[in-house]
Each structure stands twice: as C-alpha cells, then as structure tokens.
Scaffold this motif. Sequence first.
Motif, PDB file in Angstrom:
ATOM      1  N   ASN A 102       0.833  12.085   5.978  1.00  0.00           N
ATOM      2  CA  ASN A 102       1.290  10.950   6.787  1.00  0.00           C
ATOM      3  C   ASN A 102       0.831  11.072   8.233  1.00  0.00           C
ATOM      4  OD1 ASN A 102       3.888  10.312   4.679  1.00  0.00           O
ATOM      5  ND2 ASN A 102       3.023   8.604   5.825  1.00  0.00           N
ATOM      6  N   PHE A 260       3.207   5.008   8.297  1.00  0.00           N
ATOM      7  CA  PHE A 260       4.323   5.762   7.736  1.00  0.00           C
ATOM      8  C   PHE A 260       4.788   5.189   6.400  1.00  0.00           C
ATOM      9  CE2 PHE A 260       5.273   7.566  12.048  1.00  0.00           C
ATOM     10  CZ  PHE A 260       5.232   8.898  11.657  1.00  0.00           C
ATOM     11  N   LEU A 303      12.113   9.122   6.635  1.00  0.00           N
ATOM     12  CA  LEU A 303      11.122   8.097   6.955  1.00  0.00           C
ATOM     13  C   LEU A 303      11.628   7.181   8.061  1.00  0.00           C
ATOM     14  CD1 LEU A 303       8.340   7.085   6.069  1.00  0.00           C
ATOM     15  CD2 LEU A 303       9.482   5.606   4.414  1.00  0.00           C
TER      16      LEU A 303
END
Length: 323
Positions: A102, A260, A303
């Motif tokens: 990521n 993301f 996240l």
Amino acid sequence: MVPATRILAALAFTVAAPVVVLGWLWLVGRLEAVVPHRLQRRLVPWLWLAPALVPVGVFLAWPLANTVWLSLRDAGSRSWAGLDNYRYLVTSGEVHTALRNNLLWLVLLTGGCLVVGLAVAVLTDRVRYESLAKAAVVLPTAIPFVAGAVIWRFMYQYRPPGLAQTGTLNAVLTAVGAAPVAWLVDGRTNNAALIGVGVWMTAGFATVILSAALKAVPPELHEAARIDGAGPWQAFRHVILPELRPAIVVTATLVAVSAFKAFDIVYAMTNGNYRTDVIANLMYRQLFVDQDYGRASAIAVLLTLLAAPILLVNARATRRSAP
C-alpha cells in the motif's frame, strides 16, 4: 417480478424522504421566528444541519462505531477478544506485506497520476488538438476497474521463451530480441505492473482537475513573466506551479485515498498472490473467505486510521483555497 416491498422502499427514498426534508426545513423556518434571540445562535444552526447530520450519523458514524466494536470481538463476534485482533495486525507477516505494498501504491500511484496529469494539462494547453489529447487520457476513467484489469491482464500475458507470446508487451519484447517477462508473477515487476494499470485508469481524473486549474491562472501573470524575460521553465516553476499548488494538493490527497482503497485491480489480476496483497484485499479475504469478522473489522479500522490524515490534509487545503 420486483417484490412489492422493494417498490415501497424505492418510493420511500425517492418521494417520502424529500418530502420529510422539505417539511423539516419549513418547520425550522417557522421555529426560527419564535425562538428567543439568545437561543437562535446556539440552537437554530443545528436545526438547519439536522437533515445532513442524521444521514451522516446513520450511514457513517454508527457503522464506524460498530466496526470498532466488532474488532474487539472474536472471529464469530460471539465473545470478547480484546486487543487480540490488533495484535494480529502488529505481528502478522501478511499484514506487513500488504502495508508495504500500500505504501508503494501511495507513492507511485499518486506521483504517477500527478506527473501524467500535470504534463498533459501543461503540454496540451492552447494547442488545437487539446481536446483530443485530453480525451485519450481521460477515456480510461470511464472503464470499470475490473474491466481495465482484465484488459491489462491480457496485455501482461506471459508464456515461456520459445512459445508464441499472446500478451502484447511480451510480443513486443520478443519481436526486438528480448526475453519475455512474467509481469504479474515476478516479484521485481508485479507490483509496479499493477500500479501502472492504476495510473492508466486514474490519470485522467488528475488531468481534468489540473487542466481546469491551469485555465484559471490569470493571463496577466503569463504576460508579466514574458515581459520579465522568463523562459518557459522559469514561468512554469515560478508562476504556474504556485498557482496550481492548491489543486495539486487536493488532487494528490484524493488519489492517495484511492491508493489506500486499491482492491479491484489486485483482486482481478493476482488476487494478492506473489506478494501483491494490499490492505483492502486482505480485509476481503478475512471477511468473506476466512469469515473472521474480528480481524476484518480490525483491518477496516486500520485502513480508516491510515486514510484519516490524508482526508484532514484535503480538508485543510480546500479551506485555504476557498475565497
């Protein structure tokens, strides 16, 4: 045949909801006239905001709070697990790999989209074929991510040396005498190949925003730079780039958030194999394959925490650029 309950639900959202909102606004307007003046500044603004705050609370705040609660439960949400799921985030190698990937997505996707978008916006400005050039860059944004991933999976197709290459890129490589590359399997190329698809499908978004910001630069600034003897590079660096900074920051933050949330391309092209996993793909696997609601919720919280600073930067940049 569509069930009657679905028809009634559709009518409730399309007809009843606007009627309720309009009725509430009419009621607040009437209340504003009778509420004492000392309470108006404290109470009335919240009444006007209620139609927006209620959906935010129902569809954003409550699901977020419920996700945090589930992250503290076990796999089946039957008993208390405490911080075990967050301990998994700290110690798991697959989470570390996903975070590293990521980070690659964050840097390369954001940087690639900004470079391509800014280059197209500046180089095609004030030329006759501007619309055609921009359309070629913006067109991939109309393609669903899964469809774009399928297209590029054929482009990256690999067959062993000596066999006819059906993938476009490897066919070109073998035509010039180079060896074919296993783009999606080789750890040296697979993440970059996936991110390249993301840039191809997202650069048009950056192009549209940056091109609009470039058109808003006052012509007087260009004229003043030319009179002062500034060359094209000096004019771009000292005149155009400072004017585009707010648009660049907003574009970068929006693309960073999408980095993301990267999922479709990875899922459709590698499904996270060959060390290409990302956070969203890992969350999907924990939730729908392993059916571990606790770990999936903990990953969702992670996240959210990773994306929150970027959203704050975006909000600050938008506030600063507001007149």
